[in-house]
Design an enzyme around this catalytic site. Structure first.
Site, PDB file in Angstrom:
ATOM      1  N   HIS A   1       2.725  -0.475   3.560  1.00  0.00           N
ATOM      2  CA  HIS A   1       3.274  -1.788   3.855  1.00  0.00           C
ATOM      3  C   HIS A   1       2.625  -2.338   5.118  1.00  0.00           C
ATOM      4  CE1 HIS A   1       6.428  -0.707   0.887  1.00  0.00           C
ATOM      5  NE2 HIS A   1       6.227   0.513   1.388  1.00  0.00           N
TER       6      HIS A   1
ATOM      7  N   ARG B   1      -2.520  -2.479   3.382  1.00  0.00           N
ATOM      8  CA  ARG B   1      -1.273  -3.083   2.940  1.00  0.00           C
ATOM      9  C   ARG B   1      -1.405  -3.480   1.466  1.00  0.00           C
ATOM     10  NH1 ARG B   1       1.644  -8.935   4.049  1.00  0.00           N
ATOM     11  NH2 ARG B   1       3.658  -8.308   3.196  1.00  0.00           N
ATOM     12  N   HIS B   2      -0.305  -3.434   0.737  1.00  0.00           N
ATOM     13  CA  HIS B   2      -0.304  -3.798  -0.681  1.00  0.00           C
ATOM     14  C   HIS B   2      -0.676  -5.266  -0.874  1.00  0.00           C
ATOM     15  CE1 HIS B   2       3.460  -5.968   0.004  1.00  0.00           C
ATOM     16  NE2 HIS B   2       3.896  -4.907   0.653  1.00  0.00           N
TER      17      HIS B   2
END
Length: 623
Positions: A550, A365-366
């Protein structure tokens, strides 16, 4: 206390005072502690020193259960030491890294001799005497080498103790149980079935092959000195989860717990209705108090981390009576397995890690996005009247890349915050240290994902060598995006101009124009599955495929690889809320069995606290 109980404790004191060694009770009684709580403290600390028991009592001064007559539970284990233990602990670490945690990781390497049983606090010393008597009677017959034979099934992996040595060890367990019953009036159940040293238990079936490979690197004939060790645990928390505190926390409200690094907290998963998101209700082992605590200040601990080691009896080839005396020096020198020796040879580590390098997919995930901290109006906070960007807080990025429509394009495509950039670099550094080899990178077209991928590659010094392949197919579920149209995302040309090393040759599974606003859950899941199929087929070589997306991608981009059906939509929405910044899922390809397996990520997660805004002027004037 009742008069009968007082008389019972008085009899115990007289017996202890009549012994040749000074009683540990005397100093505690001299400090004014009641007899029953002094005995409880001694039992809870392993009857090592009066000072430890006194400290325990001071910490538990507000413990509502201090006067409750609840005894400890005790168990007897046969524990390996020396080179064999080093090999076993290597297996513990490597099996957890490659195949995730299983039930065996909850306890140190051991052979169970007697299941857990209760013993009244005033009779614990008689258990020590029972251990010594049973050990002395078995010492000469105890095998110089304990033969261990590897056994494997779909849910169990471990060593069995075979032949006549197993009979001798079982006889020792029966002797201890008999002596404990006579001396301490305890009901002890010795192990009379197959003796075993568990390596892995209740693991995923697709991990069996890897676990067996790791187990074969253990030579069971390694030199080993075996110790019979008596442990205790608090019987009230047997079915609770155990958390280890990582950071100090000072309560903000009266119903919160004080936390210090290294504390252990017992949490009942079935009693969390009162806790709000991110918080849990637990009981501190250090103080016995109950209260709320922030869950992200802790990590899961093993079941045995809170057990107390009492006494040991060491078996060796050459008897040494001095080393077998039931005393404090013996209890400190022996007992719970020691940490691995630093002289362990390099070849042993290499043999343990000699599994085949496989094709792997690391879904990340970012990092922290700026609107996550400053809210939906973040863009208004950093825009001048003439439409230019400025930095109102240090957690805003230094600058923003150029966009075709100016700063408004960032409204639904926010960048990383300064902390998000730091998180990405820290994760990249940790991945580099783990020794993985990134061979290809795929990213969602969202700016925050591109930035995360770039900073991770930067730590590998690969930002100019490995091109980022932009795959809109792994973009966020568009139903969660604001507005009736999909967000305005950067074009490949804008990405290149912003110094993102993106591939212009890659043909995505789903072009950016194919993303539809407010798509259904089934359409979103299908989009991710098709995209992952193309990503994997595009990278046939061994090595790590880095996929930056995400929070939802950790689920929708891994389940298709594992052959698992999509989650229920409601469960999915609840699950992805809990994924932190730089959260990771790691899948490895098992070519021999033609499938993918979920394994432990190569690095730990990143946990940190919040830091609220500060206005010095209001603060001064307010005081």
């Amino acid at each position: 206390m009742a008069a009968g109980e007082t008389q019972l404790y008085a009899k115990v004191f007289n017996k202890l005072k009549g012994r040749s060694t000074p009683s540990l009770l005397d100093p505690l009684l001299g400090m004014g502690f009641p007899a029953h709580t002094a005995l409880k403290a001694l039992a809870a600390t392993g009857r090592k020193t009066a000072e430890e028991a006194s400290n325990w009592l001071h910490c538990h001064c507000n413990d509502p259960s201090l006067d409750d007559p609840i005894p400890q539970e005790y168990a007897l284990f046969l524990c390996p030491t020396g080179p064999l233990l080093d090999k076993l602990q290597d297996f513990w670490r490597e099996s957890r890294r490659q195949c995730a945690k299983n039930r065996a990781h909850e306890v140190f390497p051991h052979i169970t001799l007697c299941d857990f049983f209760t013993c009244e606090d005033q009779k614990v010393e008689y258990l020590y005497e029972a251990l010594k008597r049973a050990g002395d009677r078995t010492l000469r017959a105890f095998p110089s080498a304990v033969p261990l034979v590897l056994h494997s099934s779909v849910s169990y992996l471990g060593f069995f103790v075979d032949d006549s040595p197993a009979d001798i060890i079982r006889e020792f367990a029966v002797m201890f149980a008999t002596e404990a019953s006579v001396l301490a009036d305890c009901t002890v159940k010795p192990c009379t079935k197959q003796l075993h040293l568990t390596l892995a238990h209740k693991f995923y079936p697709h991990h069996q092959r890897t676990l067996e490979q790791l187990a074969r690197a253990i030579n069971p004939s390694h030199s080993c000195q075996w110790t019979a060790t008596l442990y205790s645990r608090d019987m009230r928390f047997v079915h609770y989860q155990t958390l280890r505190v990582l950071f100090q926390y000072k309560p903000q409200n009266v119903d919160e717990l004080t936390l210090s690094p290294g504390d252990y907290i017992f949490v009942d998963p079935t009693q969390q209705e009162e806790a709000s998101e991110g918080w849990v209700i637990g009981i501190s082992q250090r103080t016995g108090c109950r209260g709320f605590l922030p869950e992200n200040y802790t990590e899961r601990a093993s079941e045995c981390d809170t057990w107390v080691r009492h006494r040991t009896y060491t078996f060796s080839v050459t008897p040494d009576l001095n080393s077998r005396k039931d005393g404090e020096a013996s209890s400190r020198r022996n007992g719970e397995p020691n940490p691995p020796s630093s002289s362990r040879s390099l070849s042993s580590l290499q043999s343990l890690q000699a599994t085949i390098v496989r094709r792997s997919v690391l879904v990340v995930r970012h990092g922290e996005r700026v609107d996550q901290i400053f809210g939906k109006s973040w863009l208004q906070q950093c825009t001048t009247p003439d439409g230019k960007y400025y930095r109102p807080d240090l957690n805003f990025p230094r600058s923003l890349p150029k966009r075709s429509r100016g700063i408004k394009d960032f409204e639904n495509d926010p960048p990383l915050s300064s902390c998000g950039i730091f998180q990405s670099r820290m994760a990249g550094e940790a991945l580099l240290d783990s020794g993985i080899r990134i061979t290809s990178v795929f990213s969602s077209p969202a700016l925050r994902c591109l930035q995360t991928a770039k900073h991770i590659l930067g730590e590998f010094k690969l930002e100019k060598k490995v091109k980022i392949r932009v795959e809109p197919g792994i973009f966020e579920w568009t139903k969660w995006e604001a507005g009736k149209t999909t967000p305005t995302l950067m074009t490949l040309e804008e990405m290149k101009e912003a110094d993102f090393n993106v591939s212009l040759d890659y043909r995505p599974a789903f072009p950016l124009a194919s993303l539809l606003p407010a798509e259904s859950y089934d359409d979103y899941v299908h989009r991710c599955a098709v995209s992952m199929e193309q990503i994997v087929s595009t990278c046939p070589q061994d090595g790590v495929i880095l996929v930056v997306g995400h929070s939802s991608a950790l689920d929708t981009c891994t389940r298709p690889l594992l052959g698992l059906p999509p989650r229920d939509c409601a469960d999915f929405a609840q699950l992805v809320r809990k994924v932190p910044s730089l959260g990771m899922c790691f899948c490895e390809e098992n070519k021999e069995e033609g499938k993918w397996e979920l394994v432990n990520p190569p690095v730990k997660t990143l946990t940190h606290g919040s830091n609220s805004a500060f206005n010095w002027r209001n603060w001064i004037q307010g005081n």
